[in-house]
Design an enzyme around this catalytic site. Structure first.
Site, PDB file in Angstrom:
ATOM      1  CB  ALA A   1      41.501  35.597  28.450  1.00 35.05           C
TER       2      ALA A   1
ATOM      3  CG  ASP B   1      36.490  32.745  31.486  1.00 35.62           C
ATOM      4  OD1 ASP B   1      36.327  31.623  30.987  1.00 35.62           O
ATOM      5  OD2 ASP B   1      37.583  33.326  31.530  1.00 35.62           O
TER       6      ASP B   1
ATOM      7  CG  ASP C   1      25.688  21.248  77.182  1.00 33.67           C
ATOM      8  OD1 ASP C   1      25.848  20.272  77.941  1.00 33.67           O
ATOM      9  OD2 ASP C   1      25.140  22.303  77.545  1.00 33.67           O
TER      10      ASP C   1
ATOM     11  CB  ILE D   1      44.630  38.392  34.857  1.00 31.75           C
ATOM     12  CG1 ILE D   1      46.002  38.646  34.224  1.00 31.75           C
ATOM     13  CG2 ILE D   1      44.619  38.927  36.290  1.00 31.75           C
ATOM     14  CD1 ILE D   1      46.305  40.114  34.001  1.00 31.75           C
TER      15      ILE D   1
ATOM     16  CG  ASN E   1      37.925  36.826  30.123  1.00 35.93           C
ATOM     17  OD1 ASN E   1      38.205  35.794  30.720  1.00 35.93           O
ATOM     18  ND2 ASN E   1      38.073  38.021  30.660  1.00 35.93           N
TER      19      ASN E   1
END
Length: 858
Positions: A287, A698, A333, A289, A694
């Protein structure tokens, strides 16, 4: 398959006369190949490239998902479950592993295909003559025998034998390392050795003149293709941002692995079940990492680049996306960027009493070639069109005065000339900058015949030019001369015929775009080749400076008299050469500015490379300029630069937002488990629950955050400092604060549930699981900028957020209601009090964080 294309080496063609070389390929230069010939040769020789950039196959990407540390940890947890005969949990972990791999595979494949499609959009094109028509085609479609048209600023896209040329020079430094341009000529022996002079090679750049060439070799058969290292050692185009995120992931990995060992050992020593503690530590490591950071970043970059492409800004280098948000100066320009590049002749001034037909004849004759509707230069198109309307038709004039040669426009001389037959003599038709033509002219047209041009008359005409330029017109001076030899110096002894004023209106959105850039803390500086009066008038209309403001000419800028502070304070520069633009960029960079610069000419390449973000013009830009640039404007419009800066800021802000979200969620999971262990409470979250969180809270919200549209006021904020890290001290504090709020709330809810008597064993764990799951879902709304309102911000307006939230809520409902899933996750039904605590515990972090943001905003 048979083909009529020969197979001799380059040297043999270099020594043949042009017509004989073309005959070897059975092609008539005036007509070009037929489409049947093209199809046959394309099938035989293949596409004209050195090999596509190496991309990973889908199978390799899939296998890579199971080679990561995260996959190894999950596999280890599954093996432990099977060894201890917990079959249901082992299978569940393998399912999590498969789902995680599927999500990673989808994300990487999406990023890979998006980047490949973006690369395809940036392919180089070539102008060829086929079946009697001039066409712009992808350079990959060139075949041996094609008739290739080249002019200053083009990249030579195949090895060619020159058939016709005019003052041609090539930069062959890519092949030879020599930076000095090499003279080229279609006639053997006229310039250098036969091979060096009559051949142009793939990858080299035309720096001066123009030519028609016969394609001898394509792809790997070219000289460039023979240098295998140039084709085979390409490195992946990875942005600094992606590298920093990968490094952040690696650093966090070491921290998490250390924490995992400490946590498992501490739990075992405290009397917790060893298997449970090992699997919990593994689940927390999985979870915590953030392995998905680089992938999500690449997806966000790819989607952002697609949005930039939709706004006519094609990114050539990924690093430009990151740098766009830090730009503090735009060096732009005038022609075609601030103006429409749609020129029309509005003023025609010939000497009193003279017939303007002579002037218009030169306007019809002096051009770079092509029919009026095919001319790349809008100024030449306008001049030829005006001459035609006045009775000086281009075709008729050229029939009376056949074209014999030309002197291509030289930015140092600021004039061009074409040479024509005129009975037994030769007519030189000349046009250029008024001060250059008047300086070269020795005579002036008059009613009774040409008269000497006096210094007083020269000054008066310069004053007339100045007056017209002050109205925003672009001024061109016209001259001619008759000589006994075509080899006569083209600019000696000219007769001045008058001035032409061309109107190029300001783009409708230019002034608003300049104001938007200035509001974003980005200074707009105009650097143009036009006169000071014209530049000042257009700059005032665009809002770059006040009417009558200071305009510095390039010649004064390069002198030692002007202090650097005066130059840095000036917003408009006129008569600027590419070399002077380069010095201006360096001066601003030394003062700490981050410079974006627009360019279109071959000589702009050094300045485009020097600029922090080089921006080439897609419509009128040369291939050399496009190769040197980090970004290409498909519509040449200044407003697209401002839109690109805005999108660059949005992309960077989105990536920073999902990094903060992911890390605060992951940290909260670690802290909840750690705090309960330290407090002597049971484990609040089981391994599979952590893995489920996770996946649910996540992945989908993080992806949605990466695809956000950004806050509406993002252009009202100052540019981001270039040395600023992705996560600053305030961001780390925010991550810690958010995680602490969720940890405290969830731990309190778990402690309350654990203290309740008569509840089923999994009741407290379910309260903790749902409190954290809902808390992390609501936490998405904490990602709004503290400068934006509560209900009107980039998070609320992001449709992907609502889709992600809905999907996650459905998955959580399934976890509670599907018996098999609930059993695997050890979830128990909750009573009314339990749901009330879950709702309160999950909302408290959101309410407190939003209150803090609102207080800051007030």
């Amino acid at each position: 398959m048979a083909t009529d294309a020969p197979s001799q080496d380059h040297a043999s063609y270099a020594q043949l006369p042009p017509a004989a070389a073309a005959q070897c390929f059975q092609v008539e230069p005036a007509h070009g190949l037929t489409m049947t010939q093209v199809a046959d040769r394309l099938e035989l020789y293949g596409p004209n490239n050195l090999g596509e950039p190496e991309t990973r196959a889908g199978f390799d990407i899939l296998i890579d998902q199971f080679r990561s540390l995260l996959a190894l940890l999950l596999t280890g947890a599954a093996v432990l479950s099977f060894l201890f005969e917990d079959m249901a949990e082992g299978i569940a972990i393998l399912v999590v592993l498969a789902i995680n791999a599927a999500i990673g595979f989808w994300a990487e494949m999406k990023a890979e295909t998006s980047m490949a499609a973006l690369r395809q959009m940036g392919r180089t094109t070539s102008r060829v003559r086929r079946e009697g028509r001039v066409n712009q085609i992808p350079a990959d479609d060139l075949v041996p025998g094609d008739i290739l048209l080249l002019e200053a600023g083009d990249i030579v896209t195949a090895d060619v034998r020159l058939l016709e040329s005019a003052r041609l020079q090539c930069d062959e430094s890519l092949l030879t390392g020599e930076s000095v341009p090499v003279d080229k000529d279609a006639t053997p022996g006229r310039a250098g050795t036969a091979e060096a002079a009559t051949l142009a090679f793939k990858g080299t750049a035309i720096t001066r003149g123009h030519a028609t060439g016969l394609v001898l070799a394509t792809g790997r058969s070219t000289r460039l293709g023979e240098i295998a290292t140039l084709a085979d050692t390409a490195v992946a185009n990875v942005s600094p941002l992606e590298r920093r995120l990968a490094k952040l992931s690696e650093q966090l990995l070491l921290v998490v692995l250390g924490l995992m060992v400490v946590l498992a050992a501490g739990g075992i020593l405290a009397g917790y079940n060893m298997l449970v503690m090992v699997k919990t530590a593994i689940a927390l490591a999985v979870a915590a990492i953030p392995e998905g950071l680089p992938i999500v970043a690449t997806l966000a970059l790819a989607r952002g680049m697609w949005k930039l492409a939709a706004r006519n800004a094609l990114i050539e280098r990924l690093s430009a996306v990151e740098t766009l948000g830090s730009v503090t100066v735009i060096l732009t320009d005038k022609t075609g960027t601030l103006t429409e590049n749609r020129m029309t002749v509005s003023e025609l001034l010939a000497p009193d009493g003279t017939d303007p037909a002579r002037l218009l004849r030169v306007a019809a004759l002096c051009h770079s070639g092509g029919e009026p509707d095919q001319m790349a230069d809008p100024m030449e198109r306008a001049l030829v069109t005006a001459a035609q309307k006045a009775g000086q038709d281009k075709a008729t004039c050229e029939a009376r005065h056949p074209r014999l040669g030309d002197e291509a426009f030289d930015p140092h001389v600021r004039m061009m000339a074409t040479i024509h037959a005129d009975g037994s003599h030769y007519l030189f038709a000349v046009k250029g900058a008024p001060e250059a033509v008047l300086a070269a002219a020795t005579r002036i047209a008059a009613p009774g015949g040409d008269q000497p041009l006096t210094d007083d008359a020269r000054v008066r005409w310069l004053e007339k030019a100045q007056g017209l330029a002050a109205q925003g017109l672009r001024l061109i001076a016209i001259a001619d001369k008759t000589a006994a030899s075509a080899a006569d110096k083209p600019y000696d002894g000219l007769t001045f015929l008058g001035l032409v004023g061309l109107e190029d209106p300001l783009r409708a959105d230019a002034a608003a775009a300049v104001r938007a850039a200035q509001g974003a803390g980005v200074r707009v500086v105009m650097a143009t080749g036009d006169s000071a009066a014209t530049a000042g008038a257009i700059a005032a209309e665009a809002g770059i400076h006040q009417a009558g403001g200071t305009v510095i000419e390039g010649s004064a800028f390069t002198g030692a008299a002007l202090p650097a502070d005066d130059i840095l304070a000036t917003g408009v520069f006129a008569r600027m050469s590419p070399k002077e633009k380069l010095k201006l960029i360096e001066l601003h960079q030394k003062a700490g500015a981050v410079v974006a610069m627009t360019g279109d000419g071959v000589n702009d390449a050094p300045a485009l490379r020097q600029a922090d973000v080089g921006i080439a013009m897609g419509l009128r830009g040369t291939e050399v300029a496009k190769e040197a640039a980090a970004m290409i404007l498909k519509d040449d419009a200044f407003a697209s630069i401002v839109a690109a800066i805005q999108q660059g800021r949005v992309i960077y802000a989105n990536i920073r937002t999902f990094v903060i979200y992911l890390m605060s969620c992951n940290l909260s999971e670690v802290l909840v488990v750690t705090l309960c262990l330290l407090a002597g409470l049971p484990l609040p979250l089981l391994p599979l629950q952590i893995l489920f969180l996770n996946l649910v809270t996540d992945v989908f919200p993080a992806l949605a955050l990466g695809f956000g549209r950004g806050d509406r006021d993002i252009l009202m904020r100052p540019p981001r400092p270039t040395g600023e890290s992705m996560l600053q001290r305030r961001h780390w504090l925010a991550i810690t604060a958010y995680a602490a709020l969720m940890t405290a709330s969830v731990t309190a809810a778990f402690a309350w549930a654990s203290a309740r008597a008569g509840m089923v064993p999994d009741y407290a764990g379910t309260v903790a699981f749902l409190s954290l799951a809902f808390g992390q879902l609501w936490h998405v709304f904490n990602m709004r900028s503290r400068r934006t309102p509560l209900f009107n911000n980039g998070i609320v307006r992001n449709p992907f957020i609502w889709v992600a939230e809905g999907l996650c809520l459905l998955l959580l409902a399934a976890a509670m209601k599907v018996p098999a899933l609930a059993a695997v996750l050890y979830l128990a039904p909750l009573d009314g009090a339990g749901w009330a605590v879950v709702l309160g515990a999950s909302l408290i972090p959101l309410v407190l964080a939003q209150a803090a943001k609102s207080a800051f905003r007030k």
